[in-house]
Design a protein around this motif. Structure first.
Motif, PDB file in Angstrom:
ATOM      1  N   ASN A   1      30.319  -7.424  25.898  1.00  0.00           N
ATOM      2  CA  ASN A   1      29.744  -7.187  24.583  1.00  0.00           C
ATOM      3  C   ASN A   1      28.246  -7.458  24.594  1.00  0.00           C
ATOM      4  O   ASN A   1      27.462  -6.671  24.065  1.00  0.00           O
ATOM      5  CB  ASN A   1      30.445  -8.048  23.535  1.00  0.00           C
ATOM      6  N   GLU A   2      27.839  -8.570  25.196  1.00  0.00           N
ATOM      7  CA  GLU A   2      26.410  -8.888  25.295  1.00  0.00           C
ATOM      8  C   GLU A   2      25.661  -7.820  26.090  1.00  0.00           C
ATOM      9  O   GLU A   2      24.578  -7.385  25.707  1.00  0.00           O
ATOM     10  CB  GLU A   2      26.210 -10.240  25.972  1.00  0.00           C
ATOM     11  N   GLU A   3      26.259  -7.405  27.193  1.00  0.00           N
ATOM     12  CA  GLU A   3      25.591  -6.462  28.078  1.00  0.00           C
ATOM     13  C   GLU A   3      25.439  -5.085  27.438  1.00  0.00           C
ATOM     14  O   GLU A   3      24.401  -4.456  27.548  1.00  0.00           O
ATOM     15  CB  GLU A   3      26.381  -6.336  29.387  1.00  0.00           C
TER      16      GLU A   3
ATOM     17  N   TYR B   1      40.115 -14.911  32.626  1.00  0.00           N
ATOM     18  CA  TYR B   1      38.769 -14.826  32.078  1.00  0.00           C
ATOM     19  C   TYR B   1      38.591 -13.763  30.989  1.00  0.00           C
ATOM     20  O   TYR B   1      37.465 -13.410  30.646  1.00  0.00           O
ATOM     21  CB  TYR B   1      37.765 -14.521  33.203  1.00  0.00           C
ATOM     22  N   GLN B   2      39.661 -13.256  30.426  1.00  0.00           N
ATOM     23  CA  GLN B   2      39.600 -12.131  29.502  1.00  0.00           C
ATOM     24  C   GLN B   2      38.576 -12.320  28.384  1.00  0.00           C
ATOM     25  O   GLN B   2      37.702 -11.481  28.192  1.00  0.00           O
ATOM     26  CB  GLN B   2      40.972 -11.877  28.894  1.00  0.00           C
ATOM     27  N   ILE B   3      38.656 -13.414  27.655  1.00  0.00           N
ATOM     28  CA  ILE B   3      37.766 -13.611  26.514  1.00  0.00           C
ATOM     29  C   ILE B   3      36.316 -13.714  26.965  1.00  0.00           C
ATOM     30  O   ILE B   3      35.421 -13.077  26.391  1.00  0.00           O
ATOM     31  CB  ILE B   3      38.201 -14.842  25.699  1.00  0.00           C
ATOM     32  N   ARG B   4      36.063 -14.473  28.027  1.00  0.00           N
ATOM     33  CA  ARG B   4      34.685 -14.629  28.501  1.00  0.00           C
ATOM     34  C   ARG B   4      34.126 -13.323  29.060  1.00  0.00           C
ATOM     35  O   ARG B   4      32.951 -13.008  28.864  1.00  0.00           O
ATOM     36  CB  ARG B   4      34.595 -15.750  29.523  1.00  0.00           C
ATOM     37  N   VAL B   5      34.968 -12.559  29.731  1.00  0.00           N
ATOM     38  CA  VAL B   5      34.521 -11.268  30.255  1.00  0.00           C
ATOM     39  C   VAL B   5      34.215 -10.311  29.099  1.00  0.00           C
ATOM     40  O   VAL B   5      33.202  -9.603  29.122  1.00  0.00           O
ATOM     41  CB  VAL B   5      35.574 -10.669  31.215  1.00  0.00           C
ATOM     42  N   GLN B   6      35.071 -10.308  28.070  1.00  0.00           N
ATOM     43  CA  GLN B   6      34.805  -9.452  26.915  1.00  0.00           C
ATOM     44  C   GLN B   6      33.494  -9.840  26.234  1.00  0.00           C
ATOM     45  O   GLN B   6      32.733  -8.976  25.808  1.00  0.00           O
ATOM     46  CB  GLN B   6      35.963  -9.532  25.926  1.00  0.00           C
TER      47      GLN B   6
END
Length: 75
Positions: free
Chosen positions: A54-56, A45-50
């Protein structure tokens, strides 16, 4: 009761208590399990977690610090 100060910032939920009689070896096994779990989750999930991080952290107040545009150096 003293509030929990967890890295996630969560303050609600079911508290997880560790047994007082764990050996250092038992604690190490759990830490290794958590490290392995983190690696597997990150690989998947690296890209989705990043993106979520970033959003948070970058879309709130003061988000200019997360800008990827080049700016003049502060010196």
């Amino acid at each position: 009761m003293k509030p929990w100060h967890l890295p996630s910032g969560r303050q609600r939920g079911i508290p997880f208590l560790l047994p007082d009689d764990w050996s250092p070896e038992q604690a190490l096994v759990v830490l290794e399990l958590l490290d392995d779990l983190r690696e597997v989750l990150w690989a998947r999930y690296q890209i989705r977690v990043q993106e979520l991080l970033n959003e948070e952290f970058c879309n709130g107040p003061g988000s200019a610090s997360c800008s990827t545009e080049e700016e003049d150096p502060p010196f």
